[in-house]
Design a protein around this motif. Structure first.
Motif, PDB file in Angstrom:
ATOM      1  N   SER A   1      -6.165  -2.027   1.694  1.00  0.00           N
ATOM      2  CA  SER A   1      -7.216  -1.052   1.433  1.00  0.00           C
ATOM      3  C   SER A   1      -7.245   0.034   2.503  1.00  0.00           C
ATOM      4  O   SER A   1      -7.309   1.235   2.203  1.00  0.00           O
TER       5      SER A   1
ATOM      6  N   THR B   1      -4.145   2.308   2.313  1.00  0.00           N
ATOM      7  CA  THR B   1      -4.239   3.133   1.108  1.00  0.00           C
ATOM      8  C   THR B   1      -5.160   4.325   1.333  1.00  0.00           C
ATOM      9  O   THR B   1      -4.825   5.468   0.998  1.00  0.00           O
ATOM     10  N   ASN B   2      -6.310   4.073   1.912  1.00  0.00           N
ATOM     11  CA  ASN B   2      -7.275   5.154   2.124  1.00  0.00           C
ATOM     12  C   ASN B   2      -6.843   6.100   3.239  1.00  0.00           C
ATOM     13  O   ASN B   2      -7.138   7.306   3.182  1.00  0.00           O
TER      14      ASN B   2
ATOM     15  N   LYS C   1     -15.335  -1.505  -1.443  1.00  0.00           N
ATOM     16  CA  LYS C   1     -16.151  -0.372  -1.870  1.00  0.00           C
ATOM     17  C   LYS C   1     -17.263  -0.173  -0.857  1.00  0.00           C
ATOM     18  O   LYS C   1     -18.009  -1.111  -0.546  1.00  0.00           O
TER      19      LYS C   1
ATOM     20  N   PHE D   1       1.187   3.790  -3.173  1.00  0.00           N
ATOM     21  CA  PHE D   1       0.745   5.163  -2.952  1.00  0.00           C
ATOM     22  C   PHE D   1       1.811   6.160  -3.378  1.00  0.00           C
ATOM     23  O   PHE D   1       1.511   7.208  -3.963  1.00  0.00           O
TER      24      PHE D   1
ATOM     25  N   ILE E   1     -15.445   4.998  -0.161  1.00  0.00           N
ATOM     26  CA  ILE E   1     -14.277   4.133  -0.343  1.00  0.00           C
ATOM     27  C   ILE E   1     -14.480   3.287  -1.598  1.00  0.00           C
ATOM     28  O   ILE E   1     -15.506   2.618  -1.744  1.00  0.00           O
ATOM     29  N   ASP E   2     -13.502   3.312  -2.494  1.00  0.00           N
ATOM     30  CA  ASP E   2     -13.564   2.491  -3.709  1.00  0.00           C
ATOM     31  C   ASP E   2     -12.158   2.367  -4.272  1.00  0.00           C
ATOM     32  O   ASP E   2     -11.712   3.190  -5.061  1.00  0.00           O
ATOM     33  N   ASP E   3     -11.442   1.339  -3.833  1.00  0.00           N
ATOM     34  CA  ASP E   3     -10.040   1.192  -4.220  1.00  0.00           C
ATOM     35  C   ASP E   3      -9.780  -0.061  -5.052  1.00  0.00           C
ATOM     36  O   ASP E   3      -8.634  -0.448  -5.265  1.00  0.00           O
TER      37      ASP E   3
ATOM     38  N   ALA F   1       0.830  -1.204   0.000  1.00  0.00           N
ATOM     39  CA  ALA F   1       0.000   0.000   0.000  1.00  0.00           C
ATOM     40  C   ALA F   1       0.865   1.254   0.000  1.00  0.00           C
ATOM     41  O   ALA F   1       0.595   2.219  -0.729  1.00  0.00           O
TER      42      ALA F   1
ATOM     43  N   LYS G   1      -4.407   8.381   1.534  1.00  0.00           N
ATOM     44  CA  LYS G   1      -5.158   9.318   0.686  1.00  0.00           C
ATOM     45  C   LYS G   1      -5.734  10.457   1.528  1.00  0.00           C
ATOM     46  O   LYS G   1      -5.714  11.631   1.111  1.00  0.00           O
TER      47      LYS G   1
END
Length: 406
Positions: free
Chosen positions: A315, A318-319, A350, A63, A344-346, A59, A322
């Motif tokens: 996930s 990653t978020n 989702k 990123f 959330i949609d990676d 991740a 972000k």
């Protein structure tokens, strides 16, 4: 490979200690530090463990190629909490206080997860739970700094238990691990059974971890219950299913039903042993092109396909990164506000993070394939149905979370 990892693990622990409070505070403004705290050596090592660390590293690298965000370096440290809540709490306190850790990730074992989320709330730091699954994490024990990403005991039973009861199997007997997650699994499944005109004939509690489940299985068999529900996980679950096979229970009229099983468990036991079992999963690597592409990259590094918990580690981190980039800060309240207001949609997960910190997303009701049905290694599941997020997640109207407005 195992010895090499062990040496790296011990080195990381030593380096973590040597950093010291002064060094950590001196670098705090220039480093975003992610701590992976999970089971690296015990019952849940295959579910989380080295794979969790691999997913977090992926991740970070995906990123940012130079491992930075907003000019700050991203570092990952890790430790084994040995599935003990006191060790997890002690390590979390140390990391937050002296190591400059901004977020602790994974948290296998629900008792450990609950201990760490309590510390995180005290320290105003974020705790991202992916492997721990007890419902209280975002219910009566919720905190404003907890993210619960992958599954909980409500989402697991909302699919599997209801489907089995609706098929006509009304009487249930539970074999339950005597700890937080096991109790929560049994409680939530029992609610579903009773709400659909079923009955619970009994339950047996086994110590954690366990090895000999013969007496529990024989009692469950003699109960004549339609379903023998297994409210345990990891090697405990595997041993229970293997011994149920040895006693001929899995080929009898009684249904052996795992309430929490991961693809790593299926792989360890083999399709011959697990074929036909029904379960609920949060992620399956072979679901679509996006999941396959990511999982194959994970496989190249880990030598196995990811569990849902490991996919959740990727996930969630990653978020989080972000959110840090978008807000320009690691301030806990600011980051949490952004995460809860942003869909959330990676490609792996989702959904939407609710007020209670739970990521509400679809779940998958799957059945384990027979050896003949499997087309390639790790091709283990048939997706029977998709359980919508609003069905798979406990309604906020039922929530006891202090963050939920009634």
């Amino acid at each position: 490979m195992a010895m090499n990892f062990k040496r790296k693990f011990l080195t990381a622990l030593v380096m973590s200690t040597l950093l010291g409070a002064g060094a950590a505070h001196a670098s705090k403004d220039n480093v975003i530090r992610i701590g992976v705290l999970t089971d690296f050596s015990g019952t849940y090592a295959d579910i989380a463990g080295k794979g969790a660390l691999t997913a977090v590293e992926m991740a970070v690298e995906d990123f940012s190629k130079d491992r930075t965000v907003n000019g700050k370096k991203i570092e990952v440290i890790y430790a084994d909490h040995l599935n003990k809540a006191d060790i997890a709490a002690s390590k979390a306190r140390e990391w937050y206080d002296t190591q400059g850790v901004d977020i602790i990730v994974d948290l296998a074992t629900s008792s450990a997860a609950l201990a760490v989320t309590a510390i995180a709330e005290q320290k105003n730091k974020i705790a991202l739970v992916t492997t721990g699954g007890a419902l209280p994490l975002t219910n009566d024990k919720c905190t404003p700094v907890t993210l619960h990403w992958v599954y909980d005991t409500y989402s697991l039973t909302a699919g599997t238990a209801k489907t089995v009861v609706d098929s006509g199997k009304k009487s249930w007997y539970f074999i339950t691990a005597d700890y937080v997650l096991g109790h929560s699994l049994e409680q939530e499944a029992a609610k579903v059974v009773k709400a659909n005109d079923g009955e619970v004939k009994g339950a047996a509690r086994h110590p954690f971890p366990g090895s000999d489940f013969s007496s529990y299985l024989m009692t469950a068999q003699s109960s004549k219950a339609d379903v023998i529900a297994l409210a345990n996980a990891g090697s405990d679950l595997a041993n229970t299913i293997k011994q149920a096979n040895e006693f001929g229970i899995t080929t009898s009229k009684q249904t052996v039903l795992p309430l929490l099983m991961f693809i790593s468990d299926v792989h360890a036991m083999g399709l011959k042993t697990t074929q036909g079992l029904t379960l609920t999963e949060a992620f399956y690597w072979n679901r679509d092109e996006k999941t396959r592409a990511w999982a194959r990259r994970f496989y190249q590094r880990a030598g196995k396909m990811p569990t849902s918990a490991q996919a959740g580690d990727y996930s969630g981190v990653t978020n989080y990164l972000k959110a840090v980039k978008a807000t320009g800060t690691t301030d806990t309240a600011t980051v949490m506000k952004y995460l809860k207001s942003t869909p959330i949609d990676d490609g792996l997960f989702k959904g939407q993070i609710r007020a209670d910190g739970r990521l509400a997303h679809d779940m998958l009701l799957v059945q384990v394939k027979s050896p003949a049905e499997s087309k390639e290694p790790w091709d283990y599941y048939k997706i029977k149905s998709v359980i919508p997020a609003d069905v798979a997640t406990m309604p906020l109207s039922q929530s006891q979370c202090k963050l939920v407005k009634k």
